[in-house]
Design a protein around this motif. Structure first.
Motif, PDB file in Angstrom:
ATOM      1  N   TYR A  63       0.625  10.256 -27.561  1.00 35.82           N
ATOM      2  CA  TYR A  63       0.323  11.680 -27.754  1.00 35.82           C
ATOM      3  C   TYR A  63      -1.174  11.924 -27.573  1.00 35.82           C
ATOM      4  CZ  TYR A  63       4.976  11.356 -29.727  1.00 35.82           C
ATOM      5  OH  TYR A  63       6.312  11.121 -29.904  1.00 35.82           O
ATOM      6  N   TYR A  64      -1.656  11.704 -26.366  1.00 27.75           N
ATOM      7  CA  TYR A  64      -3.081  11.823 -26.092  1.00 27.75           C
ATOM      8  C   TYR A  64      -3.550  13.273 -26.223  1.00 27.75           C
ATOM      9  CZ  TYR A  64      -2.370   7.170 -24.239  1.00 27.75           C
ATOM     10  OH  TYR A  64      -2.033   5.849 -24.100  1.00 27.75           O
ATOM     11  N   TYR A  65      -4.714  13.458 -26.829  1.00 22.96           N
ATOM     12  CA  TYR A  65      -5.331  14.770 -27.024  1.00 22.96           C
ATOM     13  C   TYR A  65      -4.390  15.733 -27.744  1.00 22.96           C
ATOM     14  CZ  TYR A  65      -8.667  12.704 -23.908  1.00 22.96           C
ATOM     15  OH  TYR A  65      -9.568  11.842 -23.344  1.00 22.96           O
ATOM     16  N   ALA A  66      -3.754  15.207 -28.796  1.00 19.60           N
ATOM     17  CA  ALA A  66      -2.832  16.006 -29.598  1.00 19.60           C
ATOM     18  C   ALA A  66      -3.132  15.793 -31.075  1.00 19.60           C
ATOM     19  CB  ALA A  66      -1.381  15.624 -29.305  1.00 19.60           C
ATOM     20  N   VAL A  67      -2.760  16.791 -31.865  1.00 14.27           N
ATOM     21  CA  VAL A  67      -2.838  16.714 -33.316  1.00 14.27           C
ATOM     22  C   VAL A  67      -1.408  16.869 -33.825  1.00 14.27           C
ATOM     23  CG1 VAL A  67      -3.731  17.808 -35.407  1.00 14.27           C
ATOM     24  CG2 VAL A  67      -5.172  17.679 -33.359  1.00 14.27           C
ATOM     25  N   ILE A  68      -0.985  15.948 -34.676  1.00 15.29           N
ATOM     26  CA  ILE A  68       0.352  16.052 -35.258  1.00 15.29           C
ATOM     27  C   ILE A  68       0.232  16.908 -36.512  1.00 15.29           C
ATOM     28  CG2 ILE A  68       2.277  14.798 -36.289  1.00 15.29           C
ATOM     29  CD1 ILE A  68       1.515  12.448 -34.459  1.00 15.29           C
ATOM     30  N   GLU A  69       1.116  17.885 -36.610  1.00 13.04           N
ATOM     31  CA  GLU A  69       1.056  18.826 -37.716  1.00 13.04           C
ATOM     32  C   GLU A  69       2.459  19.282 -38.085  1.00 13.04           C
ATOM     33  OE1 GLU A  69      -0.173  22.936 -35.853  1.00 13.04           O
ATOM     34  OE2 GLU A  69      -1.403  21.343 -34.991  1.00 13.04           O
ATOM     35  N   ALA A  70       2.569  19.869 -39.256  1.00 12.66           N
ATOM     36  CA  ALA A  70       3.837  20.435 -39.716  1.00 12.66           C
ATOM     37  C   ALA A  70       3.645  21.934 -39.902  1.00 12.66           C
ATOM     38  CB  ALA A  70       4.269  19.795 -41.029  1.00 12.66           C
ATOM     39  N   ASN A  71       4.542  22.698 -39.323  1.00 12.53           N
ATOM     40  CA  ASN A  71       4.479  24.152 -39.399  1.00 12.53           C
ATOM     41  C   ASN A  71       5.832  24.719 -39.791  1.00 12.53           C
ATOM     42  OD1 ASN A  71       1.777  25.005 -38.457  1.00 12.53           O
ATOM     43  ND2 ASN A  71       2.338  23.843 -36.633  1.00 12.53           N
ATOM     44  N   PRO A  72       5.857  25.855 -40.502  1.00 19.15           N
ATOM     45  CA  PRO A  72       7.130  26.509 -40.805  1.00 19.15           C
ATOM     46  C   PRO A  72       7.847  26.869 -39.505  1.00 19.15           C
ATOM     47  CG  PRO A  72       5.337  27.512 -42.048  1.00 19.15           C
ATOM     48  CD  PRO A  72       4.715  26.576 -41.049  1.00 19.15           C
ATOM     49  N   GLY A  73       9.125  26.662 -39.465  1.00 22.52           N
ATOM     50  CA  GLY A  73       9.903  27.020 -38.280  1.00 22.52           C
ATOM     51  C   GLY A  73      10.006  25.910 -37.258  1.00 22.52           C
ATOM     52  N   THR A  74       8.949  25.124 -37.080  1.00 17.93           N
ATOM     53  CA  THR A  74       8.988  24.067 -36.059  1.00 17.93           C
ATOM     54  C   THR A  74       8.981  22.668 -36.658  1.00 17.93           C
ATOM     55  OG1 THR A  74       6.579  24.096 -35.831  1.00 17.93           O
ATOM     56  CG2 THR A  74       7.838  25.510 -34.336  1.00 17.93           C
ATOM     57  N   GLY A  75       8.593  22.541 -37.914  1.00 20.29           N
ATOM     58  CA  GLY A  75       8.542  21.229 -38.538  1.00 20.29           C
ATOM     59  C   GLY A  75       7.400  20.385 -37.996  1.00 20.29           C
ATOM     60  N   VAL A  76       7.594  19.083 -37.985  1.00 26.47           N
ATOM     61  CA  VAL A  76       6.544  18.151 -37.552  1.00 26.47           C
ATOM     62  C   VAL A  76       6.601  17.992 -36.038  1.00 26.47           C
ATOM     63  CG1 VAL A  76       5.617  15.810 -37.774  1.00 26.47           C
ATOM     64  CG2 VAL A  76       6.693  16.917 -39.751  1.00 26.47           C
ATOM     65  N   LYS A  77       5.466  18.234 -35.389  1.00 26.50           N
ATOM     66  CA  LYS A  77       5.400  18.097 -33.933  1.00 26.50           C
ATOM     67  C   LYS A  77       3.948  17.901 -33.511  1.00 26.50           C
ATOM     68  CE  LYS A  77       4.691  22.820 -32.488  1.00 26.50           C
ATOM     69  NZ  LYS A  77       4.931  23.720 -31.397  1.00 26.50           N
ATOM     70  N   PRO A  78       3.748  17.365 -32.293  1.00 28.52           N
ATOM     71  CA  PRO A  78       2.383  17.274 -31.771  1.00 28.52           C
ATOM     72  C   PRO A  78       1.971  18.612 -31.176  1.00 28.52           C
ATOM     73  CG  PRO A  78       3.900  16.258 -30.231  1.00 28.52           C
ATOM     74  CD  PRO A  78       4.715  16.702 -31.419  1.00 28.52           C
ATOM     75  N   HIS A  79       0.720  18.968 -31.348  1.00 26.88           N
ATOM     76  CA  HIS A  79       0.164  20.162 -30.712  1.00 26.88           C
ATOM     77  C   HIS A  79      -0.985  19.702 -29.828  1.00 26.88           C
ATOM     78  CE1 HIS A  79      -1.980  23.868 -30.015  1.00 26.88           C
ATOM     79  NE2 HIS A  79      -0.859  24.472 -30.302  1.00 26.88           N
ATOM     80  N   TYR A  80      -0.851  19.941 -28.538  1.00 22.90           N
ATOM     81  CA  TYR A  80      -1.838  19.466 -27.574  1.00 22.90           C
ATOM     82  C   TYR A  80      -2.984  20.448 -27.421  1.00 22.90           C
ATOM     83  CZ  TYR A  80       1.529  15.914 -26.421  1.00 22.90           C
ATOM     84  OH  TYR A  80       2.396  14.854 -26.512  1.00 22.90           O
ATOM     85  N   GLY A  81      -4.161  19.918 -27.200  1.00 24.99           N
ATOM     86  CA  GLY A  81      -5.330  20.739 -26.928  1.00 24.99           C
ATOM     87  C   GLY A  81      -6.212  20.928 -28.145  1.00 24.99           C
ATOM     88  N   SER A  82      -7.253  21.670 -27.925  1.00 28.27           N
ATOM     89  CA  SER A  82      -8.342  21.818 -28.878  1.00 28.27           C
ATOM     90  C   SER A  82      -8.022  22.744 -30.038  1.00 28.27           C
ATOM     91  CB  SER A  82      -9.571  22.355 -28.133  1.00 28.27           C
ATOM     92  OG  SER A  82     -10.564  22.749 -29.024  1.00 28.27           O
ATOM     93  N   TRP A  83      -8.256  22.257 -31.250  1.00 20.02           N
ATOM     94  CA  TRP A  83      -8.169  23.115 -32.427  1.00 20.02           C
ATOM     95  C   TRP A  83      -9.319  24.107 -32.436  1.00 20.02           C
ATOM     96  CZ3 TRP A  83      -6.395  21.899 -37.935  1.00 20.02           C
ATOM     97  CH2 TRP A  83      -5.070  21.458 -37.933  1.00 20.02           C
ATOM     98  N   VAL A  84     -10.450  23.721 -31.876  1.00 21.62           N
ATOM     99  CA  VAL A  84     -11.633  24.582 -31.879  1.00 21.62           C
ATOM    100  C   VAL A  84     -11.337  25.882 -31.142  1.00 21.62           C
ATOM    101  CG1 VAL A  84     -14.037  24.754 -31.168  1.00 21.62           C
ATOM    102  CG2 VAL A  84     -13.177  22.612 -32.085  1.00 21.62           C
ATOM    103  N   SER A  85     -10.624  25.820 -30.020  1.00 25.12           N
ATOM    104  CA  SER A  85     -10.290  27.046 -29.302  1.00 25.12           C
ATOM    105  C   SER A  85      -9.013  27.694 -29.841  1.00 25.12           C
ATOM    106  CB  SER A  85     -10.139  26.760 -27.806  1.00 25.12           C
ATOM    107  OG  SER A  85      -9.134  25.804 -27.581  1.00 25.12           O
ATOM    108  N   ARG A  86      -8.167  26.936 -30.492  1.00 23.07           N
ATOM    109  CA  ARG A  86      -6.911  27.470 -31.022  1.00 23.07           C
ATOM    110  C   ARG A  86      -7.122  28.335 -32.256  1.00 23.07           C
ATOM    111  NH1 ARG A  86      -2.434  23.635 -33.626  1.00 23.07           N
ATOM    112  NH2 ARG A  86      -1.000  25.226 -34.351  1.00 23.07           N
ATOM    113  N   PHE A  87      -8.054  27.934 -33.124  1.00 25.55           N
ATOM    114  CA  PHE A  87      -8.291  28.663 -34.360  1.00 25.55           C
ATOM    115  C   PHE A  87      -9.636  29.375 -34.303  1.00 25.55           C
ATOM    116  CE2 PHE A  87      -5.398  25.215 -35.580  1.00 25.55           C
ATOM    117  CZ  PHE A  87      -4.379  25.952 -36.155  1.00 25.55           C
ATOM    118  N   SER A  88      -9.640  30.647 -34.621  1.00 26.27           N
ATOM    119  CA  SER A  88     -10.875  31.427 -34.523  1.00 26.27           C
ATOM    120  C   SER A  88     -11.782  31.260 -35.731  1.00 26.27           C
ATOM    121  CB  SER A  88     -10.542  32.914 -34.338  1.00 26.27           C
ATOM    122  OG  SER A  88      -9.795  33.380 -35.449  1.00 26.27           O
TER     123      SER A  88
END
Length: 179
Positions: A63-88
């Protein structure tokens, strides 16, 4: 009066483990670290008016360049790309002081094995491993792979674990901060 989630002042020390590790797959991108097991935290408001934050863990291969996280509705999954641009809002990365690079990688691999599990809405049920909320996933990854000496929760009585606890715990060091 200080807000319950007010940041405990810590200096940004950078990813001190990278300089000591020497492994090619642990390269840094600017001040952000893609090293396996680095903890990512944001002040994202995911429900109502309470800013409880959000947490994830930098994933290990494949899971290169991904952050594994848990979210309501989707559960545990990798999220690819930058958190810096994803969160304001604000974004932090922290490392666990008491672990080695190998232990951090094991925590990231453990988190990856949880992919597909559902979201845990029982926030006080931190000991379950059948479902996870974001900061519980990160905490459990370290607790279950490196043991109690790697504990990064500010409570020891089974209460819910908040992302800000991971950021402010004395056993974590600040790698990155974006305001």
């Amino acid at each position: 009066m200080t807000a319950w989630n007010a940041e405990v002042p810590k200096p940004v020390v950078g990813d001190w483990k990278v300089e000591n590790a020497g492994a090619a797959n642990e390269a840094r991108v600017g001040s952000w670290s893609w090293r396996d097991g680095v903890i990512c935290i944001t002040d994202a408001k995911l429900s109502g008016i309470i800013n409880h934050g959000h947490a994830g863990i930098v994933a290990a291969a494949p899971y290169y360049y991904a952050v594994i996280e848990a979210n309501p509705g989707t559960g545990v999954k990798p999220h690819y790309g930058s958190w810096v641009s994803r969160f304001s809002g604000q974004v932090w990365q922290v490392g666990v002081k008491s672990t080695s690079v190998a232990q951090d990688q094991k925590a990231a691999q453990w988190a990856a094995r949880q992919i597909g599990k559902p979201y845990n809405r029982e926030f006080y049920n931190v000991w379950t491993r059948s479902k996870f909320y974001c900061s519980q996933l990160v905490w459990a990854a370290y607790r279950d792979t490196a043991g109690p000496s790697a504990d990064i929760s500010l409570n020891s009585y089974g209460a819910a674990i908040h992302p800000f606890e991971l950021r402010d715990h004395p056993n974590t060091a600040l790698i990155y901060r974006k305001y």
